[in-house]
Design an enzyme around this catalytic site. Structure first.
Site, PDB file in Angstrom:
ATOM      1  N   SER H  15     -14.625 -25.606  52.274  1.00 30.79           N
ATOM      2  CA  SER H  15     -13.717 -24.464  52.169  1.00 30.79           C
ATOM      3  C   SER H  15     -14.122 -23.293  53.061  1.00 30.79           C
ATOM      4  O   SER H  15     -13.270 -22.522  53.483  1.00 30.79           O
ATOM      5  CB  SER H  15     -13.630 -23.995  50.723  1.00 30.79           C
ATOM      6  OG  SER H  15     -14.899 -23.591  50.269  1.00 30.79           O
ATOM      7  N   ASP H 191     -17.880 -14.370  45.307  1.00 23.00           N
ATOM      8  CA  ASP H 191     -18.528 -15.461  44.581  1.00 23.00           C
ATOM      9  C   ASP H 191     -19.798 -15.941  45.288  1.00 23.00           C
ATOM     10  O   ASP H 191     -20.332 -16.981  44.955  1.00 23.00           O
ATOM     11  CB  ASP H 191     -17.557 -16.630  44.369  1.00 23.00           C
ATOM     12  CG  ASP H 191     -17.065 -17.199  45.700  1.00 23.00           C
ATOM     13  OD1 ASP H 191     -17.575 -16.784  46.756  1.00 23.00           O
ATOM     14  OD2 ASP H 191     -16.182 -18.066  45.669  1.00 23.00           O
ATOM     15  N   HIS H 194     -17.678 -17.847  49.398  1.00 18.96           N
ATOM     16  CA  HIS H 194     -16.540 -17.717  50.301  1.00 18.96           C
ATOM     17  C   HIS H 194     -16.531 -16.346  50.949  1.00 18.96           C
ATOM     18  O   HIS H 194     -16.199 -15.357  50.303  1.00 18.96           O
ATOM     19  CB  HIS H 194     -15.240 -17.930  49.519  1.00 18.96           C
ATOM     20  CG  HIS H 194     -15.101 -19.317  48.967  1.00 18.96           C
ATOM     21  ND1 HIS H 194     -15.399 -19.627  47.664  1.00 18.96           N
ATOM     22  CD2 HIS H 194     -14.746 -20.475  49.552  1.00 18.96           C
ATOM     23  CE1 HIS H 194     -15.201 -20.924  47.460  1.00 18.96           C
ATOM     24  NE2 HIS H 194     -14.818 -21.464  48.595  1.00 18.96           N
TER      25      HIS H 194
END
Lengths: 222, 222, 222, 222, 222, 222, 222, 222
Positions: H15, H191, H194
């Site tokens: 991601s 977090d 990311h």
């Protein structure tokens, strides 16, 4: 408490178990485990017993009768190699007899119900540490209500099978009957089937009670 | 039939009357009149009596108690200069006592209910051809159910007021009680309050019966 | 009334029958049965005859011509093993001749229409208690209108087939012609094809009339 | 062609004029000018006469009767200081008499219609280069249809006012009557009121014809 | 005019042709034919020549290069058995060379372009009444612009092929060049490729001109 | 680098500055600062100079002309008490002259433009550490293009004002002219106005260059 | 247990308290009370003590600092006439110092924090049965982390105020510190602030523990 | 700079690399390349080196572990025939060990990680100009944090493999460690995994530094 570190617990059922869980089975991150009593059971186990890691899997699918669940039981329960299995099924078997009386193929008779649940138990009982059997219920305190009376027939079959196979029996109908001495059913469910979060907590409490859950447990303390 | 060409009929009430009608009042084109028994009453009148033009207005708002309805009664009923008024209110007065027992300000007592409905009747009765009063109801055949018993208290007040002021009284609770001799309540409503289209048809039938509606009427025939 | 306890009635047709019903066929819970005259027929049967359980299935699909319906007739009608079948088809066979005059493959000729409907009748007539045949219609009172005139040709084929095979014939064009003596067509349909709820009630009434439906029926009364 | 460089043309009307134009008035970039004949008129003027810059403004609002339009005429037409005004109003004045016969306050009588349109003309005629008056219409070739007949009454008032005040008169009803000699009304409008893009082109053509629009015009050529 | 009653005209191309048409091909009712010049061509034909029924099919797909179009040409053009075919392709062949210079597999060289278009022509020319070939274009009046210059190369190939095979050649680049003597390109297209409705009208006019379209035509008049 | 710890920099402008920033001004968490060059400037400052905290505020609003920006300049710039102000305005002043030539009230003349920008400068210059003035631009390398030529007039006014008031002048038109020696304009903007992320990076680079931004800077190193 | 029949408990706070609750305050039916620990507290109280009716109100609003909460404290807490008040505020006071270091007006200093919370306590303490004060927290076990260290300063102020005014003090930071001996913070919160349902259960447990909640309580048993 | 005209660079990862890129791989027009550091790397290369055309492809898929990436490496990397490959994988291998400790099948051990990454390197290294290896990271400055410590193990494997096979090694953990001397981790990631746009810029800068990127480069200058 009966669960041990790294045990896997699979909850099979209908919409009461499902409540927006990932399909066909949900667990782990995000909202996968849904919003039912399964979510609350996992919350309580993880919050009170952080030192014991448990894998909680939701295999509920909305609208399922015992016939539907049996049909997918291998894929959604057995093949997951659970350590514990909990089954809560039968509400739709009965409900369709009253909300769709002219559509017999959507209804399940007591005989078939007994056979369906028995097959589920037999397919897992030798490979798990324990099987929980929850009765289907109708949040109707009046035992003379047609649908409540019919539901009691299915609940009795549950009890009978639980005794026969040594399953852990959870009489949800009795739990709710007790509750309705203090609050009206509309307080925890608008349609007398789908519990709101309070109703789900009532179910979760009944489940945890059978597991030796100790609310005063603190890891590191004796 | 009691309605005359170009009469206006206003239906006041809560979600049972409203069912997606335009807010605060709905009538005429498109879906304005909603999907409740009001829609069905208008359908039947227009389909069977095409030669009589009737203006059917839905003044139902979901969630309303009699207190809420009274507060808007001038704007949404009286000022519309109806020829006929139908009132169906009180379900939420009672329901909040059971689903929100700790929030007293959302509940309406029998005394206030009587006063609220009486004020509504008084504000229109001298200027209309007739007032219909429908009882609040709970689709629960067991008269001992707490909420049903409570609802009956409010229904009795309706009957009393209807008699006192010569309103046309429609005992919906009795209508549903009859119906539940043949079908379970879950057949026409999941939450025992909001009727599906079949339940709405049962209400519409009860209403039309009080209006001298002739199902065999054909315009142009004698 | 002609329907008996646990009979299944299947309504086949186009958008007039469909109106948001589940695809390809819809029945039972929720909005599955759609919002057309089928919904109203079921409402009336269930509200007035609660002691007779009837299974009402909507096999309408919007846009269907008789060619489309024939192509799916086995799957959506015959295989459902109905006790009664109602067919209302042909409007799109004609409409495409006028709104898409340059696209001949979307149009259906009277000859093919006759053949299509005849095949449908033959495929069910020996296994059902009765077949209803409703004419296609155009809500146009002027019999000289091109499309109305064309529609009448198809309606005449319906009548002819109904007589040949002993079907119950429902002349919807005639029903609407009568209605338009009192109201303008724009009152019940904006495009002269798709009825609003009032128009659907007109159709439902015409259907029920053929079934011996008794509006004064009350179960338990003689 | 009658329009001159930098002229502003304002089109007032109902949904036939509006068709998703910006509210209350739309012009210029993006989809502001809507999808009606106004869009097509602007397309043609700009495509064939690129050397003449014209400001085309859509002042149509769906559902407007002449009463509604008069009420906003100062804001949406007069205050824009147009060089040319085009008015197409009256369809809803009539339509409501047939689709909402029991709601008289939404209908406009011929007398009021005449007065409303006359006031509009008077409020602009001295300050513009020209006023266009388009008749309301019903795409129904049968002159005996109730609504068509009624519409003709309003169209006649238009013609009369156009003659009285020297407006440019556009008889849309006649334009469509001609068209329906070759195609059925369902080809250009499903509800006989709202034209599709082909129908809008028919209107635009009728308008441009009154403006001396030369389809063979090429800037820079003589 | 060259088109005859019941002729089918298929327009193949990229986003300039497509503009929200049904995929892969669109025609007939609703918005199927999209919002491009194809829509306008159909509007004009149907509005001015109502006595001639023509089937207009949009086979444009956004983003297509000549390679993409060739790959689907059998399915989306040839198999439809058109009477007339119009091809407008090549813009993306060139555009990708400038907006994606590092991605050679999305670009199409002049040699391949010639081959692709030639194959399209050959696959239909013997079975149709005529083939229209529109040049790709860039709404950039500056002939020295890199992309405009490149586009001219592809346009020249079009002209050459049109002459070789007797196609009707439409030089859209020249049409826009003329137009930009009077208006800036930003007036009819923000990205110099996708025309707004005015730009689409300019294209439609260029097309109709090649068809002997008579703007003064009136059916029934001589 | 010219910015000091805790300085606030406010960027005023139109859609080139705005690009989905919070309205009317955006800064800080989430996507508030939008996706334009402002976002990139903040990224670079924060990534390369982590030891210097800078408050970057986006006061861009899409569609603004210099007239619109002046009207809100007190609220959206002055009252924020910036240490630095950057102004990039004028594109819409010019664009409307070409895409909306018939709507003069949406256009801004060079005279008014000069006056508007001058007022902005005067309202802040005494209270800030510096004012940046970016020219409006048109990503068109052809200096003879009508709109490019017009834009150059406004750019020249910018330069003149920057010199008069000692603003930091950033000639974006020149920056893009350089860039287009290597890539076609369609590579960084489809409409020659709104840069994609690469184009925004080009602008951000031009800005940072004027700030003494050191790409080799590393905090803690000498 | 300390709560008595018909007591009202109001929870004031930020996003940790809010979690999709109705705005500005939420309680009763549907999802009004949100998904935070407040929901779980209410679930537990209602499931375990059905004979005691308690009104649980969520006055949390996402993003609130103590300054924001103080500003609305009269409207959203005091005026509700609670019997018990629980305050959990301060996380955003600190967080903004680290995620928005250059925006001082969004940050709240320890001094102001003390003053804000003290004013809240003073405004309710004489009219309630008890005040709960929960510390702000950061789910970071490393006490040397800049933000954790800063948060501890605010937590200490909470403790000090709780002691000074006899509030019930709940040290959430300590609760989480204990928890992180067994699980990593990423198990109950991705951003170390917003707890998932397990984290919310941890908070709810800490709260209930201070209320004398008896998990073995059963109504009707002694 | 190491990249040459028309080189293709493929970025493989999870991601952190993906961030809304087209699936499974994205490049070229629109938002295909996503919003991660890949987007920024392409922006910088294209903005500073316009004379060098580079094809930048994003092969990141959110949630991938090294096991997932290996499984698709042929399809999404090798078969694209890249000139350069950059791999950034391993975060989810570790993360699942902490956020899903009871689900071992979603976790990847160090041994398997080493094997997975080694296979990726071997499958491309002989056919590319260079391989970049970026360490997985945890934006946690405390090296004693359980997850950070675990991540360091995987980062060390990366370094070891990079040395063994002569890959270009990018120690992102070290880059972030440096950064956190000046800002708290919550400034660039909520977090700690990311990155926001600033964090992505930090990664892009680290990448470009390894490519000999010259921020002072100007094409055409020496």
């Amino acid at each position: 408490m009966i669960f041990e570190h790294m045990d896997r617990i699979v909850f099979a059922g209908d919409s009461v178990t499902d409540m927006e869980s990932a399909q066909p089975v949900g667990e782990g991150l995000f909202e996968n485990v849904g919003k039912s009593y399964v979510r609350i059971v996992e919350n309580m186990l993880a919050a009170f017993y952080p030192e014991i890691y448990l894998r909680v899997t939701n295999s509920g699918i909305s609208g399922n009768t015992s016939r539907d669940l049996l049909q997918r039981f291998d894929r959604d329960v057995v093949s997951l190699k659970p350590d514990w299995v909990s089954i809560c099924i039968g509400i739709n078997d009965v409900w369709r007899q009253f909300d769709s009386p002219a559509i017999p193929d959507e209804q399940v008779s007591p005989e078939e119900y007994r056979s369906n649940v028995e097959k589920m138990i037999l397919s897992v009982k030798d490979n798990v540490k324990g099987v929980f059997l929850m009765t289907p219920y109708y949040m109707e305190p009046n035992a003379e209500d047609w649908m409540r009376k019919r539901m009691d027939t299915y609940g009795a079959i549950c009890r009978e099978l639980a005794e026969k196979y040594g399953c852990c029996f959870i009489d949800l109908q009795a739990v709710f009957n007790d509750y309705f001495q203090y609050r009206h059913s509309s307080y925890i469910a608008w349609d007398r089937i789908h519990p709101n979060q309070i109703g789900a907590t009532v179910i979760a409490r009944a489940f945890l009670e059978k597991c030796g859950f100790d609310y005063n447990h603190r890891p590191g303390e004796e």
